[in-house]
Motif scaffolding. Structure first.
Motif, mmCIF file in Angstrom:
data_model
loop_
_atom_site.group_PDB
_atom_site.id
_atom_site.type_symbol
_atom_site.label_atom_id
_atom_site.label_comp_id
_atom_site.label_asym_id
_atom_site.label_seq_id
_atom_site.Cartn_x
_atom_site.Cartn_y
_atom_site.Cartn_z
ATOM 1 N N SER A 152 4.910 -0.203 2.884
ATOM 2 C CA SER A 152 5.254 -1.440 2.774
ATOM 3 C C SER A 152 6.187 -1.938 3.923
ATOM 4 O O SER A 152 5.308 -3.303 4.487
ATOM 5 N N ARG A 153 6.976 -1.597 4.187
ATOM 6 C CA ARG A 153 7.582 -1.717 5.533
ATOM 7 C C ARG A 153 6.728 -1.922 7.124
ATOM 8 O O ARG A 153 7.343 -2.564 7.754
ATOM 9 N N TRP B 181 10.110 5.345 8.315
ATOM 10 C CA TRP B 181 11.450 6.015 6.756
ATOM 11 C C TRP B 181 13.104 5.730 7.709
ATOM 12 O O TRP B 181 13.356 5.848 6.070
ATOM 13 N N ASN C 217 6.015 4.266 -0.897
ATOM 14 C CA ASN C 217 5.627 3.139 -0.893
ATOM 15 C C ASN C 217 6.168 2.600 -0.327
ATOM 16 O O ASN C 217 5.567 1.130 0.335
ATOM 17 N N GLN C 218 7.319 2.363 -0.383
ATOM 18 C CA GLN C 218 8.685 1.978 0.277
ATOM 19 C C GLN C 218 8.231 1.433 1.870
ATOM 20 O O GLN C 218 7.953 0.162 2.361
ATOM 21 N N MET D 159 9.278 1.932 -6.842
ATOM 22 C CA MET D 159 8.531 2.234 -6.300
ATOM 23 C C MET D 159 8.924 3.642 -5.596
ATOM 24 O O MET D 159 10.155 3.424 -5.467
ATOM 25 N N THR D 160 8.189 4.524 -4.819
ATOM 26 C CA THR D 160 8.720 5.342 -4.307
ATOM 27 C C THR D 160 9.003 5.320 -3.082
ATOM 28 O O THR D 160 8.211 3.936 -2.370
ATOM 29 N N ALA D 161 9.830 6.058 -2.812
ATOM 30 C CA ALA D 161 10.273 6.001 -1.198
ATOM 31 C C ALA D 161 9.511 5.521 -0.125
ATOM 32 O O ALA D 161 8.736 4.863 0.691
ATOM 33 N N GLU E 30 13.795 2.187 6.493
ATOM 34 C CA GLU E 30 13.952 2.148 5.063
ATOM 35 C C GLU E 30 14.996 2.923 4.398
ATOM 36 O O GLU E 30 15.327 1.767 3.078
ATOM 37 N N THR E 31 15.279 4.202 4.970
ATOM 38 C CA THR E 31 15.615 5.106 4.248
ATOM 39 C C THR E 31 16.986 5.664 4.357
ATOM 40 O O THR E 31 17.337 6.384 3.686
ATOM 41 N N THR F 40 4.307 -4.854 6.759
ATOM 42 C CA THR F 40 5.189 -6.333 7.260
ATOM 43 C C THR F 40 5.605 -6.403 8.767
ATOM 44 O O THR F 40 5.522 -7.565 9.008
#
Lengths: 463, 463
Positions: free
Chosen positions: B9-10, B142, B5-6, B1-3, B145-146, B13
């Protein structure tokens, strides 16, 4: 000492109590146009009925669908002279803008100037509480001094004069016989100036409309809709602007039908009044007459019809800016009528004009106001000569016969419904600021107004 | 999963918490145009600075002579792509007429429709609190997540957008170096429709004046002075009416200097948008386009200048009638500008027009508002293509390049003071009722707006 001189002397002795009684009335907030003051209007009516009854003119508060009337009688078949119907109104104008009043408009005060003259300051001090009380106090003095009035008197006081008099016509029609008399006496006009009494022989009529113009069904952002949606305020401004041409003439079709030119001798009499246009306009901060070109100011305000915007509003008027296209625009517009102009024809022409200027997808909502023709008095009425002589005697100066720009709807109704002429005698001054903040009435207007009515009642009882 | 897309998704949620945070902001009554809400504006600024700092964009409330700015940075020299300056405004429009709101404008609520779609209802739900929070929440996702943002970001939030941005110019000038970046991202515009994202490439400018016209030095009785005294409301209506001719064109001399005709290929692109004039006008209760004749509605609102009366008032506007000639009349009037129209020249021409129409003995008092030129974006900017692609991917429909009738003063200032282009991406819908009662923002605009910015940040970091 003649009876009238005894009465005049009593008036002088009791002037302080006369002022106190007026102050009681001025404290009642009888603003007829605003429903919030409904009870106050009734209180004022009750106060008047109680006063009249107490002095010997048995009176009642009479219900209408709006604010009540006050009616009282003291008549007798064996009295000389005409049976008169005295008219005044106990309601007053709203007080806004309140912040421009120096003191509470409903807390009357007597202000003494440096030259010793005094004035009564309050909403209604002149219009019309102070004025109507001049008659009531004159009647009081007559009855207290002589046990009676010199002529038969009916009193009728209205509570809706400042709000279009909606109940007046039905009331007059329903009580035609009870109110029948030979002549109406109306106290709601001005003196010519501080020294010169006046009888008003011409009154302008009035037709008004409250206008709501509804365009978009909600307020719009002028960025998102500006250029595509018509702005109701712009349309309304256009309607207003189009009513007058560059020469100050009203543009409605056939508007000037029935307007009458004054005969030369009347114009000559007015020219002799030494009226100063500069002083008249200067008194309200203006230098240029703003009406029809080629007319004197006296002609403009006495003999020419007008169109006025009395209120206009819509959109955002708070601090700062709001870039809105408002959904609605509103105006209150009225016409003053003269001569034989027909109020209904003027209303019809105005409504047709508005309808024609209303965009297809806009809604035009109208609420009528007023609707009375102008009035002229008969120059040869005997009562006019008697009234003029009585006033001249009191003031030591020839009473002027003048016109008035304002409307007093009752006068037209007395003519059409009761078939009765009206004699308009009042003691207001131009600078009394009626309808404005800090309304006042000269103490001299009040005191000598009472004396004047005492003399007029006497004069009317004589051959 | 690319950044990315993560990150997306977050976002999905955590959408409920994202809504809760927006609601907190919407409860603050940050009406910038009304001094009574000064403290609320500061509270909103502080709330924003705290939020940004908490998510990892260290930010401060920065004083101005008006409402404060919020500025934060998360930049690094070794990041790819442009350094962007994100702009939004935390202030909102006034809420009047309050009685037309179904619920408290500052108590946000989520309303579910029968079809299951949801909307956020509150003042500022769209303009601009909901919009600016789409970017803030994308940045949050962003970083959470990253651990970082994909490109360097400076954030600047204004508190005076709805009141003419008086502090903006000095603030930009004083902080030129700190605010320097390669491209501004602005979130204060609409989607083309519910399904089609849009980038706005043309904005109209704005020049406004608040006008007070003072005639007589007090309110006058229209009976006593009507016909002799000029009525300020009539004069103002005349000024307003004269600004537009029968074809809907503005009459000020040289007003159309600098107005640019669109090239044919742009008109063709717009014709392909399947814009329904009937639906657009019908949505606000109108059937007739009200602007310049011979122009499509899209031309009228995107490419043509306008003059709007945003407010007009004077005289009596209470219940009933008051036959007054008011001493003063007031208006708030604004012009939307396009192409290369010069705001100062338009203001000068307008002021000269008003002065010429002011009667000699009247006083004209003016307060300027706004003063920004229109803006056009460069069609060939690489960021535009990247932004368009990112939006197209998120929404599954080609992003439209459109004009906008509104003014966003910041965009002109970014150009002239910071020498920076702006990319305008927003998720508002035409029926969001911004500036009107019951303002709303689609939950889908908010949710997919957050997702869109996550994608745009990613796209800008790629070659």
């Amino acid at each position: 000492m003649t009876a009238v001189n005894q009465v005049l002397s009593r008036i002088d002795t009791n002037i302080d109590q006369s002022v106190d009684r007026l102050f009681e009335l001025l404290r009642i907030k009888s603003i007829s146009t605003d429903p919030a003051f409904k009870n106050d209007c009734r209180m004022a009516a009750q106060w008047m009925a109680d006063q009249l009854t107490a002095i010997g003119i048995p009176s009642q508060v009479r219900d209408t669908t709006g604010h009540p009337m006050v009616v009282g009688h003291r008549t007798s078949d064996d009295k000389p002279g005409p049976h008169v119907l005295f008219y005044g109104h106990y309601d007053v104008q709203p007080v806004d803008p309140l912040e421009l009043w120096e003191t509470d408009p409903f807390e009357p005060r007597l202000v003494e100037r440096e030259d010793g003259s005094k004035m009564i300051v309050a909403r209604g001090a002149d219009d019309d509480k102070g004025q109507l009380m001049t008659f009531v106090e004159a009647a009081r003095a007559w009855i207290e001094e002589t046990g009676d009035l010199p002529i038969s008197v009916t009193v009728m006081l209205e509570g809706e004069e400042e709000s279009g008099s909606p109940s007046l016509q039905p009331f007059l029609e329903e009580n035609k016989e009870e109110l029948a008399a030979d002549l109406a006496l109306v106290c709601d006009t001005n003196m010519w100036d501080r020294e010169t009494p006046a009888i008003t022989i011409m009154l302008r009529g009035l037709v008004g409309e409250e206008i709501t113009l509804r365009g978009p069904d909600k307020d719009l952002h002028s960025g998102m809709y500006g250029g595509a949606a018509r702005n109701p305020l712009h349309v309304l401004a256009d309607m207003v602007a189009g009513l007058r041409d560059d020469d100050g003439r009203i543009t409605l079709p056939n508007f000037y039908e029935g307007v009458i030119e004054m005969p030369d001798h009347v114009k000559a009499m007015w020219d002799n009044l030494n009226f100063s246009e500069t002083a008249y306009l200067g008194g309200v901060g203006l230098t240029q007459p703003g009406g029809e070109k080629g007319r004197t100011v006296l002609e403009q305000i006495w003999t020419r019809p007008t169109c006025e915007v009395n209120g206009l509003w819509g959109g955002y008027n708070g601090e700062g800016f709001k870039t809105v296209i408002p959904s609605e625009a509103h105006a209150k517009i009225s016409f003053r009528l003269v001569g034989d102009q027909d109020p209904q024809k003027v209303r019809d022409a105005f409504r047709a004009y508005l309808a024609e200027k209303t965009p297809e997808d806009f809604e035009l909502i109208l609420h009528p106001h007023g609707g009375d023709p102008a009035l002229r008095m008969d120059f040869d009425a005997p009562a006019l000569a008697k009234g003029q002589a009585a006033l001249t005697e009191e003031w030591g100066k020839e009473a002027a016969l003048v016109g008035s720009g304002g409307s007093i709807p009752i006068v037209g109704k007395f003519k059409t419904i009761l078939n009765m002429d009206s004699m308009l005698i009042g003691f207001g001054l131009e600078d009394d600021q009626i309808h404005s903040p800090n309304e006042k009435y000269e103490l001299s207007s009040y005191h000598r107004g009472i004396r004047s009515w005492a003399r007029v009642l006497d004069a009317l009882s004589k051959d």
